[in-house]
Design an enzyme around this catalytic site. Structure first.
Site, PDB file in Angstrom:
ATOM      1  N   GLN A  76       4.048 -29.449  33.563  1.00 19.84           N
ATOM      2  CA  GLN A  76       3.843 -30.897  34.247  1.00 19.84           C
ATOM      3  C   GLN A  76       2.289 -30.448  34.454  1.00 19.84           C
ATOM      4  O   GLN A  76       1.826 -29.586  35.407  1.00 19.84           O
ATOM      5  CB  GLN A  76       4.582 -31.212  35.040  1.00 19.84           C
ATOM      6  N   HIS A  82       6.850 -38.976  33.949  1.00 24.30           N
ATOM      7  CA  HIS A  82       6.701 -39.602  32.762  1.00 24.30           C
ATOM      8  C   HIS A  82       7.528 -38.855  31.694  1.00 24.30           C
ATOM      9  O   HIS A  82       7.684 -37.678  31.684  1.00 24.30           O
ATOM     10  CB  HIS A  82       5.130 -39.864  32.153  1.00 24.30           C
TER      11      HIS A  82
END
Length: 110
Positions: A76, A82
């Site tokens: 990430q 998301h």
């Protein structure tokens, strides 16, 4: 293909992995998928289904990978939750077996 609802939205990323690659994003700012409410997760899943349909109509992929990176160790780099919808096409990589297991290349083959 970009769309907005009360709880989530979608967009085409600046650096798509393949034609039709899309992001599904909750409106509330949280870093982790696990910090979302059940309602927010469901809103993301509804958006995922909508975007998948639009991608299929426009790009006609042979398959999909769906992924969420949670934490720096998982890759990430944007710390607003998301989800990636990545269309896949026959022959887009030499060996497609293993799919998302490829995040750790030495563990991909089984």
């Amino acid at each position: 293909m970009p769309k907005r609802t009360a709880k989530s939205w979608s967009l085409i990323p600046g650096y798509p992995v393949s034609p039709g690659h899309a992001l599904i994003i909750p409106k509330r700012h949280v870093a982790s998928y696990f910090d979302l409410t059940n309602h927010e997760r469901e809103a993301m899943n509804v958006m995922l289904q909508y975007v998948r349909q639009k991608v299929e109509e426009r790009y006609h992929p042979d398959g999909f990978n769906v992924g969420i990176n949670i934490g720096e160790a998982a890759g990430q780099s944007v710390f607003h939750c998301h989800m990636h919808l990545i269309p896949r096409y026959k022959g887009d990589v030499p060996n497609q077996k293993g799919g998302v297991r490829g995040v750790i290349p030495s563990k991909q083959k089984y």
